[in-house]
Motif scaffolding. Structure first.
Motif, PDB file in Angstrom:
ATOM      1  N   TYR A 185     -53.198  -3.811  26.653  1.00 14.87           N
ATOM      2  CA  TYR A 185     -52.695  -2.523  27.129  1.00 14.87           C
ATOM      3  C   TYR A 185     -52.741  -1.571  25.920  1.00 14.87           C
ATOM      4  CZ  TYR A 185     -50.962  -5.374  30.978  1.00 14.87           C
ATOM      5  OH  TYR A 185     -50.870  -6.236  32.030  1.00 14.87           O
TER       6      TYR A 185
ATOM      7  N   ILE B 282     -46.818   0.030  32.911  1.00 14.32           N
ATOM      8  CA  ILE B 282     -48.039  -0.414  33.610  1.00 14.32           C
ATOM      9  C   ILE B 282     -48.051  -1.941  33.754  1.00 14.32           C
ATOM     10  CG2 ILE B 282     -50.548  -0.573  33.430  1.00 14.32           C
ATOM     11  CD1 ILE B 282     -50.517   2.205  32.147  1.00 14.32           C
ATOM     12  N   ALA B 283     -47.707  -2.647  32.703  1.00 14.18           N
ATOM     13  CA  ALA B 283     -47.692  -4.115  32.740  1.00 14.18           C
ATOM     14  C   ALA B 283     -46.684  -4.628  33.765  1.00 14.18           C
ATOM     15  CB  ALA B 283     -47.379  -4.667  31.356  1.00 14.18           C
ATOM     16  N   ASN B 284     -45.515  -3.962  33.832  1.00 14.07           N
ATOM     17  CA  ASN B 284     -44.501  -4.380  34.799  1.00 14.07           C
ATOM     18  C   ASN B 284     -44.921  -4.065  36.234  1.00 14.07           C
ATOM     19  OD1 ASN B 284     -41.607  -5.345  33.687  1.00 14.07           O
ATOM     20  ND2 ASN B 284     -42.604  -4.046  32.145  1.00 14.07           N
ATOM     21  N   GLN B 285     -45.667  -2.966  36.404  1.00 15.69           N
ATOM     22  CA  GLN B 285     -46.150  -2.630  37.747  1.00 15.69           C
ATOM     23  C   GLN B 285     -47.215  -3.624  38.219  1.00 15.69           C
ATOM     24  OE1 GLN B 285     -47.522   1.401  37.385  1.00 15.69           O
ATOM     25  NE2 GLN B 285     -45.444   2.271  37.190  1.00 15.69           N
ATOM     26  N   ARG B 286     -48.118  -4.028  37.351  1.00 13.62           N
ATOM     27  CA  ARG B 286     -49.226  -4.916  37.723  1.00 13.62           C
ATOM     28  C   ARG B 286     -48.787  -6.377  37.847  1.00 13.62           C
ATOM     29  NH1 ARG B 286     -54.083  -2.626  33.742  1.00 13.62           N
ATOM     30  NH2 ARG B 286     -54.210  -0.520  34.654  1.00 13.62           N
ATOM     31  N   GLN B 287     -47.836  -6.775  37.030  1.00  3.17           N
ATOM     32  CA  GLN B 287     -47.350  -8.163  37.067  1.00  3.17           C
ATOM     33  C   GLN B 287     -48.520  -9.160  36.976  1.00  3.17           C
ATOM     34  OE1 GLN B 287     -44.109  -9.504  37.218  1.00  3.17           O
ATOM     35  NE2 GLN B 287     -43.510  -7.394  36.706  1.00  3.17           N
ATOM     36  N   GLU B 288     -49.408  -8.919  36.026  1.00  3.90           N
ATOM     37  CA  GLU B 288     -50.602  -9.752  35.896  1.00  3.90           C
ATOM     38  C   GLU B 288     -50.567 -10.689  34.697  1.00  3.90           C
ATOM     39  OE1 GLU B 288     -52.899  -5.933  33.823  1.00  3.90           O
ATOM     40  OE2 GLU B 288     -53.820  -6.978  35.507  1.00  3.90           O
TER      41      GLU B 288
END
Length: 446
Positions: free
Chosen positions: A171, A190-196
């Motif tokens: 990221y 963004i990382a928390n939204q994608r949870q990937e």
């Protein structure tokens, strides 16, 4: 209105209560400002005013405290100070008692770092109970850092060596400068939204306090704390610590150490031990911070009751009274000197010698005036005499004689102006310009 006697204050009681109120409610503070009115009397204490563009506050730094200052304070200098708010009771002035002073700059950043650290610690963001353990089986790591920095290269190198199966999602974000905190926060969101990914690694290489300052941002600290994904912070070198290190669920000393922490190999147990050590260290730091806060509160209570504090107040009062006494004595001596000069002038004006000198000067002046008037009178008389002589010369018979004429008289001295006044044979006298002639009349012509 009924006045209760116990509600009536003296000025001293009021100032003492105000001092206790301020010292009890305002703990030790940091302040950055400009020095003015700096004074260092013989007592060794320092008195100054700290000001900004709109306000100012009086300050005192007592002997012993100012020995730790490694520069010479001067007016106009920007400094960072730490101290306690108090009241100087004899004047009723509230003031800052300084116990630490340093030049503004890196010191200001350090003070801001400590203030934010204490604030977030009090808010519970560093609490050990909120820290989440590392996932047991990490398959994908999200790395928040600069995609071109040395940190991502170190992380990828370690992961490739230890566990090539782990996937890495980068990221990208700036890790230095004013825009960095917002980009770092956005990357976490963004990382928390994608949870990937299974875990987030917030990292960058080493640098100065100013270089790492974006990781001391309060908004970033809250973003880390509120993240649903576990966050590991690895900012700077081993000696560097940032606010993000304290808020994160785990901290690694370097980016490489973070990669080792998040990967498993034959030394997996050692890594677990290292993690437990970090948790223990964090717990100990938290406990140490709590004990430090308690000790600081105790120090504040002890400081307010310390007899040395009263001695400092008396010493400051003594310095002020000394200044006032010195000023009063100087004014008194000046007035006495002026009065003595006036009396000497009065005595001199009544002295016989002075009067004789004045009379001698007056006599000398009159003598000069007399000489001047006599000279003027002599000149005037000389001019008048010359004019009279000239006038007399114009009517004198002698002037006629000079032109060749003569004056004839008879024997009795009568002027003969007619031939009828003489007879033949009579003697006559003729007066010439030079000499006289005696003649006898021999013929008369009418």
């Amino acid at each position: 209105m009924e006045i209760i006697k116990k509600d009536i204050y003296t000025v001293s009681q009021l100032n003492a209560d105000v001092r206790e109120l301020l010292e009890g409610n305002l703990s030790r503070i940091w302040l950055t400002a400009e020095i003015s009115n700096f004074s260092a009397p013989a007592s060794g204490h320092w008195y100054l005013t700290l000001k900004d563009s709109r306000s100012q506050i009086r300050c005192a730094m007592f002997k012993g405290k100012n020995n730790s200052v490694h520069f010479a304070p001067k007016n106009g200098q920007q400094v960072l100070v730490r101290g306690n708010i108090s009241v100087y009771e004899p004047r009723g002035d509230y003031q800052l008692l300084i116990d630490s002073m340093q030049m503004a700059g890196d010191g200001l950043l350090a003070a801001q770092y400590e203030q934010l650290k204490q604030k977030l610690s009090s808010a519970g963001l560093f609490a050990h109970e909120t820290k989440r353990p590392l996932p047991s089986n990490i398959q994908r790591i999200g790395v928040i850092t600069s995609p071109t920095g040395a940190a991502i290269r170190d992380v990828l190198h370690v992961l490739q060596r230890r566990d090539p199966a782990i996937e890495v999602v980068i990221y990208p974000a700036q890790v230095q400068g004013d825009a960095a905190p917002k980009q770092l926060i956005r990357a976490i969101e963004i990382a928390n939204q994608r949870q990937e990914v299974d875990v987030l690694l917030l990292t960058r290489g080493g640098g100065s306090l100013e270089d790492l300052w974006c990781f001391n941002d309060e908004s970033l600290a809250h973003a880390i704390y509120q993240s649903n994904l576990m966050v590991v912070s690895a900012v700077g070198h081993e000696v560097d610590t940032s606010i993000s290190d304290f808020v994160a669920d785990a901290r690694a000393a370097t980016p490489s150490a973070a990669a080792e922490l998040l990967s498993n190999d034959k030394q997996h147990k050692q890594q677990q031990l290292l993690q437990l050590t970090h948790h223990l260290q964090r717990a100990w730091q938290h406990r140490y911070a709590l004990l430090g806060q308690r000790m600081e509160i105790a120090e504040q209570k002890l400081y307010r009751q310390d007899p040395k504090r009263r001695l400092q107040q008396l010493s400051q009062q003594f310095d002020e009274m000394y200044f006032r006494l010195h000023t009063a004595i100087t004014h008194k001596l000046n007035r006495q000197q002026m009065r003595l000069q006036q009396q000497q002038s009065a005595m001199l004006s009544q002295s016989p010698q002075h009067k004789l000198q004045l009379q001698a000067k007056q006599l000398q002046y009159l003598h000069k005036q007399l000489e001047q008037r006599m000279a003027e009178k002599m000149t005037e008389s000389t001019l008048r005499l010359a004019k009279g002589a000239e006038l007399l010369s114009t009517v004198s018979p002698l002037a006629t004689l000079k032109r060749g004429y003569s004056i004839t008289t008879d024997e009795q001295g009568t002027v003969v102006d007619s031939s009828a006044m003489v007879t033949v044979g009579q003697s006559i006298h003729s007066r010439l310009n030079h000499g006289q002639l005696v003649a006898t009349v021999t013929k008369i012509i009418n």
